[in-house]
Design an enzyme around this catalytic site. Structure first.
Site, mmCIF file in Angstrom:
data_model
loop_
_atom_site.group_PDB
_atom_site.id
_atom_site.type_symbol
_atom_site.label_atom_id
_atom_site.label_comp_id
_atom_site.label_asym_id
_atom_site.label_seq_id
_atom_site.Cartn_x
_atom_site.Cartn_y
_atom_site.Cartn_z
ATOM 1 N N ASP A 239 -4.899 -34.132 50.624
ATOM 2 C CA ASP A 239 -3.705 -33.530 50.021
ATOM 3 C C ASP A 239 -2.857 -34.571 49.290
ATOM 4 O O ASP A 239 -1.691 -34.340 48.980
ATOM 5 C CB ASP A 239 -2.831 -32.880 51.107
ATOM 6 C CG ASP A 239 -3.389 -31.545 51.576
ATOM 7 O OD1 ASP A 239 -4.424 -31.110 51.041
ATOM 8 O OD2 ASP A 239 -2.778 -30.934 52.480
ATOM 9 N N ASP B 244 -1.541 -28.630 66.565
ATOM 10 C CA ASP B 244 -2.600 -28.877 67.539
ATOM 11 C C ASP B 244 -2.247 -28.298 68.912
ATOM 12 O O ASP B 244 -3.072 -27.657 69.565
ATOM 13 C CB ASP B 244 -2.883 -30.373 67.655
ATOM 14 C CG ASP B 244 -1.608 -31.212 67.652
ATOM 15 O OD1 ASP B 244 -0.518 -30.679 67.932
ATOM 16 O OD2 ASP B 244 -1.700 -32.427 67.378
#
Length: 536
Positions: free
Chosen positions: A123, A271
């Site tokens: 990104d 996460d």
């Protein structure tokens, strides 16, 4: 002998001190509590009791770690007759200084090439794009099953990149590594066979530290992370409690991600969010303490504070999102209690700020009420709140380094002080999470700094300082005045605790300012003449 007796009985000696503060009853009964005192002492004791509760929780984790030591997972229950396909995902964003090291270690992984796919999920918005693309083309030409994927937007940040990568992933299992990690060559082979149990949804491995001995700061950071990966993860995993994937150095079963609802980016700890959703769906997790995955620790105070603030905010966001589901689930009561402590632990930072404000006036009021009460009430609460931290991390060092663990004693006071010094930054993050203020995923800058001879290559990733370091210095000065008051009033018992506050706030504030403005503390800036400092 005469000299010793004179020392004990001198006007400022030990015997007169004990007689004056603990045995003198001249003014007993003259002080009467009033409404103002009560208004101060009630929140003071509430804060102390709450902090002591989180401190006791650390003792519980140590107890669980040792109680269930026989449940430590090391070898898989069975082996795959034929290895399944694995996709390795490497999410990166502006990582030009470490991406070459990352790809070099990933392409050394031992696994059949026809059963492996490597995705570089980039990104980046800087030179990393060209560096990473050139590296991928080079390794692909050498026969490695690696592909480059660049997004023109950062929608969903890391979670968005991982989700988009899954759309083209071919593997039944997905291993994930952040840009600063260097997994060992046998990482995949040591983790994949644990999935022979169809109930296993994720396997997490232990982080180790490439630059542990780089500076005093990285030594302390390493001990902090060791406590998390040795005692927290192991204690929870061995007891069958919920624990979380750490965003890297682990492997997922693809179907477990899908059944849990996939990667979502409404928290900064995607996460942990996915981990709890998967475990609520019935998937079991394994923690492999013996499988190590080295990574780079932040070498700058501002980078470390950015990392800690993101984790603090993300866990509170996840708690707001997930805890209601956990509490309504069929999970055992002890699992729900542990999840509560896990996801709300960062509430301790605003509590520490409140304690900082209340400590001096409470100390004045409590001195009028008598030292015996302070010894019987305040001191045990302080001990539960603070010494649980030092003992917790000391145990983790003893487990990892049976012969050299005593050297950690040098760092413990600074570890406790650093935790205190983070309260301003993390309190801001926690309050933002509570009120629902969204913020971008702030990456932790890494510079491929491992040894003391290495230097930071540039300052382009350095975070802005803002007002926080100045506030930290101001609070540290306030506590310095509190230390002076305690000494002047012969309240020597509280001085060590107060000094931790002074050291913590001044250390984090000064390090942020010095590293940010002058490149001090062993961090030096250099200018690269090549357009791409590494990789080409």
């Amino acid at each position: 002998m005469t000299a010793k007796l004179a020392l004990w009985n001198a006007p400022k000696g030990i015997v007169p001190y004990i007689r004056q503060h603990f045995l003198d009853t001249t003014f007993r009964g003259l002080y009467h509590v009033n409404a103002f005192d009560v208004a101060l002492l009630i929140p003071y004791f509430i804060v102390l009791i709450l902090l002591a509760g989180y401190g006791v929780h650390r003792y519980v984790l140590v107890y669980l770690y040792y109680k269930h030591g026989n449940r430590r997972t090391s070898e898989p229950a069975a082996l795959f007759a034929e290895l399944p396909r694995v996709t390795v995902q490497l999410p990166i964003f502006n990582e030009q200084y470490v991406v070459e090291r990352l790809l070099e270690s990933i392409c050394k992984l031992k696994y059949p090439a026809n059963k492996l796919d490597i995705q570089v999920l980039d990104d980046s918005t800087d030179e990393t794009v060209d560096v990473a693309r050139a590296l991928v083309e080079r390794y692909a030409a050498l026969g490695h099953p690696i592909s480059y994927h660049h997004r023109s937007n950062r929608e969903g940040y890391k979670a968005g990149a991982l989700a988009e990568g899954l759309q083209t992933a071919k593997g039944e299992f997905v291993a994930i590594f952040d840009a600063d990690f260097t997994p060992p060559e046998d990482f995949l082979l040591r983790t994949i066979h644990h999935f022979t149990d169809p109930k296993i949804g994720m396997v997490q491995c232990r982080w180790t530290h490439l630059n542990r001995h780089y500076s005093f700061l990285t030594e302390v950071e390493a001990i902090l992370l060791d406590g998390h990966f040795v005692l927290e993860h192991s204690g929870r995993a061995r007891t069958g409690l919920f624990f979380n994937f750490n965003g890297t150095a682990g492997m997922w079963r693809r179907i477990a991600i899908d059944e849990a609802g996939g990667w979502q980016h409404d928290t900064l700890t995607e996460d942990t969010d996915l981990s709890y959703r998967a475990q609520l769906k019935g998937w079991k997790f394994i923690y492999l303490q013996d499988v190590e995955c080295p990574a780079e620790l932040p070498v700058e105070m501002t980078a470390f504070k950015t990392q800690q603030a993101r984790w603090a905010k993300g866990l509170i966001q996840t708690g707001k999102k997930i805890l209601p589901r956990v509490l309504r689930s069929d999970a055992p009561l002890h699992t729900k209690i542990e999840a509560w402590y896990h996801l709300t632990a960062n509430i301790s930072y605003p509590l520490m700020i409140m304690l900082s404000v209340l400590l001096l006036p409470a100390m004045i009021i409590r001195s009028y009420q008598g030292w015996f009460q302070m010894l019987c009430i305040d001191l045990p609460l302080f001990m539960a709140s603070t010494f649980s931290i030092s003992s917790f991390y000391l145990v983790s060092q003893r487990e990892l380094f049976p012969r050299s663990w005593p050297r950690a004693l040098i760092y413990l006071p600074f570890l406790m002080a650093l935790g205190i010094g983070l309260t301003v930054t993390n309190t801001k993050a926690v309050l933002e999470a509570i009120v629902g203020k969204q913020s971008a995923f702030a990456r932790t800058p890494k510079y491929s700094v491992v040894s003391k001879q290495d230097k930071i290559g540039a300052t382009k990733y350095r975070k802005r300082l803002g007002w926080v370091p100045w506030l930290e210095l101001l609070i540290g000065t306030y506590f310095a005045a509190t230390v002076y008051y305690a000494i002047d009033n012969e309240n020597y018992i509280t001085v060590p605790f107060l000094l931790l506050f002074v050291l913590g706030y001044w250390y984090t504030g000064l390090m942020s300012l010095l590293q940010g403005r002058f490149g001090a503390a062993g961090v030096s800036a250099t200018t690269h003449t090549k357009p791409f400092p590494v990789g080409v």
